[in-house]
Design a protein around this motif. Structure first.
Motif, PDB file in Angstrom:
ATOM      1  N   MET A 215       4.040  -5.546  59.272  1.00  0.00           N
ATOM      2  CA  MET A 215       5.012  -5.291  58.218  1.00  0.00           C
ATOM      3  C   MET A 215       4.971  -6.475  57.256  1.00  0.00           C
ATOM      4  O   MET A 215       5.050  -7.621  57.654  1.00  0.00           O
ATOM      5  CB  MET A 215       6.403  -5.128  58.838  1.00  0.00           C
ATOM      6  CG  MET A 215       7.487  -4.832  57.832  1.00  0.00           C
ATOM      7  SD  MET A 215       9.161  -4.653  58.504  1.00  0.00           S
ATOM      8  CE  MET A 215       9.020  -3.222  59.507  1.00  0.00           C
ATOM      9  N   SER A 216       4.866  -6.165  55.974  1.00  0.00           N
ATOM     10  CA  SER A 216       4.824  -7.218  54.957  1.00  0.00           C
ATOM     11  C   SER A 216       6.213  -7.809  54.751  1.00  0.00           C
ATOM     12  O   SER A 216       7.226  -7.251  55.203  1.00  0.00           O
ATOM     13  CB  SER A 216       4.308  -6.636  53.638  1.00  0.00           C
ATOM     14  OG  SER A 216       5.296  -5.799  53.047  1.00  0.00           O
TER      15      SER A 216
ATOM     16  N   ILE B 283       7.814  -7.920  52.000  1.00  0.00           N
ATOM     17  CA  ILE B 283       8.572  -6.993  51.149  1.00  0.00           C
ATOM     18  C   ILE B 283       9.174  -5.879  51.995  1.00  0.00           C
ATOM     19  O   ILE B 283      10.347  -5.531  51.848  1.00  0.00           O
ATOM     20  CB  ILE B 283       7.678  -6.425  50.025  1.00  0.00           C
ATOM     21  CG1 ILE B 283       7.319  -7.538  49.040  1.00  0.00           C
ATOM     22  CG2 ILE B 283       8.360  -5.261  49.313  1.00  0.00           C
ATOM     23  CD1 ILE B 283       6.296  -7.136  48.004  1.00  0.00           C
ATOM     24  N   GLU B 284       8.363  -5.320  52.880  1.00  0.00           N
ATOM     25  CA  GLU B 284       8.860  -4.250  53.753  1.00  0.00           C
ATOM     26  C   GLU B 284       9.948  -4.754  54.689  1.00  0.00           C
ATOM     27  O   GLU B 284      10.932  -4.052  54.948  1.00  0.00           O
ATOM     28  CB  GLU B 284       7.711  -3.660  54.568  1.00  0.00           C
ATOM     29  CG  GLU B 284       6.719  -2.876  53.733  1.00  0.00           C
ATOM     30  CD  GLU B 284       5.450  -2.533  54.500  1.00  0.00           C
ATOM     31  OE1 GLU B 284       5.076  -3.297  55.408  1.00  0.00           O
ATOM     32  OE2 GLU B 284       4.859  -1.503  54.174  1.00  0.00           O
ATOM     33  N   ALA B 285       9.797  -5.980  55.183  1.00  0.00           N
ATOM     34  CA  ALA B 285      10.809  -6.562  56.067  1.00  0.00           C
ATOM     35  C   ALA B 285      12.128  -6.768  55.331  1.00  0.00           C
ATOM     36  O   ALA B 285      13.204  -6.466  55.871  1.00  0.00           O
ATOM     37  CB  ALA B 285      10.312  -7.882  56.645  1.00  0.00           C
ATOM     38  N   THR B 286      12.049  -7.243  54.104  1.00  0.00           N
ATOM     39  CA  THR B 286      13.258  -7.431  53.297  1.00  0.00           C
ATOM     40  C   THR B 286      13.936  -6.091  53.046  1.00  0.00           C
ATOM     41  O   THR B 286      15.162  -5.970  53.161  1.00  0.00           O
ATOM     42  CB  THR B 286      12.917  -8.111  51.955  1.00  0.00           C
ATOM     43  OG1 THR B 286      12.305  -9.376  52.226  1.00  0.00           O
ATOM     44  CG2 THR B 286      14.148  -8.308  51.099  1.00  0.00           C
ATOM     45  N   ALA B 287      13.150  -5.085  52.714  1.00  0.00           N
ATOM     46  CA  ALA B 287      13.705  -3.750  52.476  1.00  0.00           C
ATOM     47  C   ALA B 287      14.371  -3.217  53.736  1.00  0.00           C
ATOM     48  O   ALA B 287      15.447  -2.603  53.669  1.00  0.00           O
ATOM     49  CB  ALA B 287      12.603  -2.800  52.004  1.00  0.00           C
ATOM     50  N   GLU B 288      13.750  -3.452  54.884  1.00  0.00           N
ATOM     51  CA  GLU B 288      14.309  -2.977  56.152  1.00  0.00           C
ATOM     52  C   GLU B 288      15.649  -3.643  56.455  1.00  0.00           C
ATOM     53  O   GLU B 288      16.597  -2.982  56.881  1.00  0.00           O
ATOM     54  CB  GLU B 288      13.315  -3.236  57.293  1.00  0.00           C
ATOM     55  CG  GLU B 288      13.721  -2.607  58.594  1.00  0.00           C
ATOM     56  CD  GLU B 288      13.778  -1.089  58.544  1.00  0.00           C
ATOM     57  OE1 GLU B 288      14.603  -0.508  59.270  1.00  0.00           O
ATOM     58  OE2 GLU B 288      13.020  -0.458  57.787  1.00  0.00           O
TER      59      GLU B 288
END
Length: 68
Positions: free
Chosen positions: A1-2, A4-9
């Motif tokens: 998970m990038s 950006i994806e982690a922040t979105a999650e």
């Protein structure tokens, strides 16, 4: 998970944990912000058109009556 994806999650997990009135308040604040509201509108438009058949650039120009 990038990153950006982690922040979105993290953001969506926190949002989902809010009570309905709190969610509404967050959404209202987001929509009051001109830049965020425009981003949301653009994203919704893109998602609505994601599965539409694509046209070539030349076809679009032809339909608009623009000569290339």
């Amino acid at each position: 998970m990038s990153a950006i994806e982690a922040t979105a999650e993290v953001f969506i997990t926190a949002f989902k944990s809010l009570k309905p009135r709190q969610r509404e308040a967050v959404l209202e604040r987001m929509l009051e912000d001109e830049a965020i509201s425009a981003d949301i509108a653009d994203t919704l438009e893109l998602e609505a058109r994601r599965h539409q058949p694509r046209q070539s650039f030349r076809q679009v120009l032809k339909e608009l009556g623009i000569k290339a």
